[in-house]
Design an enzyme around this catalytic site. Structure first.
Site, PDB file in Angstrom:
ATOM      1  N   LYS A  23       0.834  -1.217   0.000  1.00 45.70           N
ATOM      2  CA  LYS A  23       0.000   0.000   0.000  1.00 45.70           C
ATOM      3  C   LYS A  23       0.865   1.262   0.000  1.00 45.70           C
ATOM      4  CE  LYS A  23      -0.314   0.145   5.050  1.00 45.70           C
ATOM      5  NZ  LYS A  23      -1.110  -0.053   6.245  1.00 45.70           N
ATOM      6  N   HIS A 343     -13.389  22.974 -31.307  1.00 52.51           N
ATOM      7  CA  HIS A 343     -14.292  21.815 -31.186  1.00 52.51           C
ATOM      8  C   HIS A 343     -13.695  20.541 -31.776  1.00 52.51           C
ATOM      9  CE1 HIS A 343     -16.943  25.395 -31.949  1.00 52.51           C
ATOM     10  NE2 HIS A 343     -16.132  25.509 -32.976  1.00 52.51           N
ATOM     11  N   ALA A 360     -13.304  22.640 -36.644  1.00 53.17           N
ATOM     12  CA  ALA A 360     -13.904  21.491 -35.947  1.00 53.17           C
ATOM     13  C   ALA A 360     -13.584  20.187 -36.664  1.00 53.17           C
ATOM     14  CB  ALA A 360     -15.417  21.682 -35.877  1.00 53.17           C
ATOM     15  N   SER A 385     -12.575  22.940 -41.389  1.00 55.61           N
ATOM     16  CA  SER A 385     -13.139  21.835 -40.600  1.00 55.61           C
ATOM     17  C   SER A 385     -12.910  20.478 -41.236  1.00 55.61           C
ATOM     18  CB  SER A 385     -14.654  22.032 -40.449  1.00 55.61           C
ATOM     19  OG  SER A 385     -14.883  23.210 -39.755  1.00 55.61           O
TER      20      SER A 385
HETATM   21  C1  UD1 Z   1      -0.213   0.760  14.901  1.00 53.87           C
HETATM   22  C2  UD1 Z   1       0.024   0.755  16.422  1.00 53.87           C
HETATM   23  C3  UD1 Z   1      -1.180   1.381  17.127  1.00 53.87           C
HETATM   24  C4  UD1 Z   1      -1.454   2.765  16.578  1.00 53.87           C
HETATM   25  C5  UD1 Z   1      -1.586   2.761  15.046  1.00 53.87           C
HETATM   26  C6  UD1 Z   1      -1.594   4.164  14.507  1.00 53.87           C
HETATM   27  C7  UD1 Z   1       1.405  -1.231  16.865  1.00 53.87           C
HETATM   28  C8  UD1 Z   1       1.428  -2.629  17.314  1.00 53.87           C
HETATM   29  N1  UD1 Z   1       0.231  -0.607  16.855  1.00 53.87           N
HETATM   30  O1  UD1 Z   1      -1.306  -0.117  14.641  1.00 53.87           O
HETATM   31  O2  UD1 Z   1      -0.946   1.470  18.517  1.00 53.87           O
HETATM   32  O3  UD1 Z   1      -2.641   3.271  17.171  1.00 53.87           O
HETATM   33  O4  UD1 Z   1      -0.455   2.072  14.440  1.00 53.87           O
HETATM   34  O5  UD1 Z   1      -1.795   4.217  13.120  1.00 53.87           O
HETATM   35  O6  UD1 Z   1       2.467  -0.665  16.563  1.00 53.87           O
HETATM   36  N2  UD1 Z   1       5.221  -2.599  10.145  1.00 53.87           N
HETATM   37  C9  UD1 Z   1       6.492  -3.112   9.926  1.00 53.87           C
HETATM   38  N3  UD1 Z   1       6.765  -4.392  10.296  1.00 53.87           N
HETATM   39  C10 UD1 Z   1       5.848  -5.187  10.914  1.00 53.87           C
HETATM   40  C11 UD1 Z   1       4.558  -4.656  11.158  1.00 53.87           C
HETATM   41  C12 UD1 Z   1       4.282  -3.368  10.762  1.00 53.87           C
HETATM   42  O7  UD1 Z   1       7.350  -2.414   9.367  1.00 53.87           O
HETATM   43  O8  UD1 Z   1       6.180  -6.337  11.222  1.00 53.87           O
HETATM   44  C13 UD1 Z   1       4.924  -1.195   9.705  1.00 53.87           C
HETATM   45  C14 UD1 Z   1       3.766  -1.081   8.731  1.00 53.87           C
HETATM   46  O9  UD1 Z   1       4.224  -1.087   7.394  1.00 53.87           O
HETATM   47  C15 UD1 Z   1       3.151   0.260   9.101  1.00 53.87           C
HETATM   48  C16 UD1 Z   1       3.510   0.439  10.575  1.00 53.87           C
HETATM   49  O10 UD1 Z   1       4.551  -0.462  10.861  1.00 53.87           O
HETATM   50  O11 UD1 Z   1       3.719   1.328   8.371  1.00 53.87           O
HETATM   51  C17 UD1 Z   1       2.321   0.167  11.497  1.00 53.87           C
HETATM   52  O12 UD1 Z   1       1.872  -1.153  11.329  1.00 53.87           O
HETATM   53  P1  UD1 Z   1       0.334  -1.516  11.204  1.00 53.87           P
HETATM   54  O13 UD1 Z   1       0.224  -2.997  11.042  1.00 53.87           O
HETATM   55  O14 UD1 Z   1      -0.318  -0.656  10.222  1.00 53.87           O
HETATM   56  O15 UD1 Z   1      -0.150  -1.151  12.677  1.00 53.87           O
HETATM   57  P2  UD1 Z   1      -1.612  -0.692  13.148  1.00 53.87           P
HETATM   58  O16 UD1 Z   1      -2.459  -1.899  13.340  1.00 53.87           O
HETATM   59  O17 UD1 Z   1      -2.116   0.379  12.286  1.00 53.87           O
HETATM   60 CA    CA Z   2      -1.477   1.285  10.372  1.00 57.57          CA
END
Ligand code: UD1
Ligand code: CA
Length: 432
Positions: A23, A343, A360, A385
């Protein structure tokens, strides 16, 4: 700020986004989601930025963020595990952690956080926000003004579900203290991931203070699903358009228009309804973009009238006081001043002089089946045209092309070119 290394977490699997690729490379208003926070991070710690990525998105992220060091997290074992991957690369006293999926974060809020962190006795500070829709975010449990614990959605007890104060994911900490304690974060039993926010509980048990600042919900939103993406994109669109309106651009129906992050519009321009402007387009003073027009990668000079329903494709230049009317497509062309293409025309790979009139239905036939060919139409030419101009072709100054002609040879200046069979009128022969 040379005592801060910024780490952007970008190794998640994007499962909830349900797209074929990460994403974070998905364009948000024309710029990959991750680049929004990356540009913000540059303003805080300059080149001192580390990105944690995964095997699958490494190449793409490298292309997008070409100045940064990327560290691969082989298995997505959670945000705490992700941070551990950069341990040996962080040399500065403090570490700032940002999430790649929160693009609306503002530099001023991070500065406020850094300031709070540096002027208090806290060894870590984070940004929280209040929301009426806390579902999905980690919730803050407080002890006075300090953070005692962050509880993730899946671990919330029923009464905790009502907590509206949420973790944004943005955290600054003393590097040594963070890494010393990170290893004590255990795997979450349900998710089998190690959660970075669990550091709060570990710190508070050891009486290491963690405080927080509160920022506006709108700037802290994270993109987990396409639904979130839509909400964030609408916020950004509103922000761009509001800024232009403040600057003197007149949007007749702002909510129906789409701009990209690099759109430039000068004051006194009018934009009607359902207009899309993408890929570094610039529109100069006094121009009107009428409804349903689609502009990409082009420069529109002063006092032009574009549309309704015009399409301007990259890379085009439209000179001052020119008119590009309904159902006209311009592609990779330079259009002079005071030109009228009013046009139903296609003008591609063309250089058009000043004061040219294109009737046109005129088409530049630029494709010979193998290659794109060029058309040059000099000043004061009048094209009647429904003419087909077969490229490569030069029509010299002051010449006129009769309506309905197919022009396959270069036309000298001051000439009239006609390609037409004689009209026959057979009296009383109308078929019954
Ligand atoms: C996370 C937070 C949460 C917060 C929210 C805010 C944790 C466990 N939770 O939840 O408290 O309220 O963000 O948006 O941190 N990522 C890695 N490696 C991993 C897992 C994740 O690099 O193994 C990166 C993802 O790409 C992302 C970020 O960490 O950019 C956050 O991970 P995501 O899984 O989106 O956490 P949330 O469930 O949104
Ligand atoms: Ca997130």
């Amino acid at each position: 700020m040379s005592d801060i290394t910024t780490v952007i977490l970008a190794a998640g699997n994007s499962t909830r986004f349900k797209a074929s690729k990460s994403k974070l490379v998905y364009p948000l208003c024309g710029l990959p989601i991750v680049s929004h926070i990356f540009n913000t991070a540059k303003k805080i710690s300059g080149k001192n930025i580390l990105i944690v990525c995964n095997d699958k998105n490494k190449e793409e992220l490298e292309l997008i963020l070409n100045t940064s060091k990327l560290v691969v997290q082989k298995k997505q074992k959670g945000t705490a595990d992700a941070i551990e991957q950069v341990k040996k690369y962080v040399k500065s006293k403090n570490i700032l952690i940002l999430f790649g999926d929160t693009p609306l974060v503002e530099v001023k809020d991070i500065r406020k956080l850094v300031n709070k962190f540096k002027t208090s006795k806290a060894k870590a500070s984070l940004i929280a926000f209040n929301t009426l829709k806390p579902h999905g975010y980690g919730r803050l449990l407080l002890n006075n003004k300090y953070v005692e614990e962050i509880v993730e959605q899946i671990n919330l007890k029923p009464e905790q579900k009502k907590i509206n104060l949420c973790n944004s994911g943005i955290l600054i900490a003393n590097t040594k203290l963070l890494f010393d304690n990170l290893k004590n974060i255990k795997e979450n039993k349900i998710k089998k991931e190690r959660y970075l926010p669990d550091i709060c509980k570990i710190f508070s048990k050891k009486n290491i203070p963690i405080n927080y600042i509160e920022c506006k919900e709108e700037t802290m939103l994270g993109i987990n699903t396409l639904e979130d993406f839509n909400v964030v994109q609408n916020i950004l669109q509103k922000k761009y358009i509001k800024n232009f309106i403040k600057n003197g651009v007149n949007f007749l129906k702002p909510n129906t228009c789409y701009l990209s992050y690099d759109t430039k519009i000068e004051p006194t321009v009018t934009i009607e309804s359902n207009v899309t402007i993408k890929n570094n387009t610039q529109i100069k003073k006094g121009t009107i973009i009428k409804s349903n027009s689609y502009l990409e990668g082009s420069l529109i000079e002063e006092n032009c009238i574009i549309g309704p329903s015009a399409r301007i494709r990259p890379v085009s230049f439209i000179g001052m006081n020119s008119k590009i009317g309904n159902f006209v497509e311009i592609k990779n062309s330079k259009i002079g001043k005071h030109v009228a293409i009013s046009h139903l025309s296609y003008v591609g790979d063309t250089i058009l002089g000043n004061k040219v009139n294109i009737g046109a239905g005129t088409i530049t036939c630029n494709y010979d089946g193998k290659k794109k060919q060029k058309t040059i139409i000099e000043d004061n030419v009048f094209v009647g045209s429904n003419s087909s101009l077969v490229a490569p072709l030069i029509i010299k100054k002051n010449s006129k092309i009769g309506a309905g002609s197919v022009i396959t040879k270069n036309i000298p200046n001051n000439s009239l070119a006609l390609e037409r069979s004689d009209l026959k009128i057979l009296r009383n022969k109308r078929s019954k």
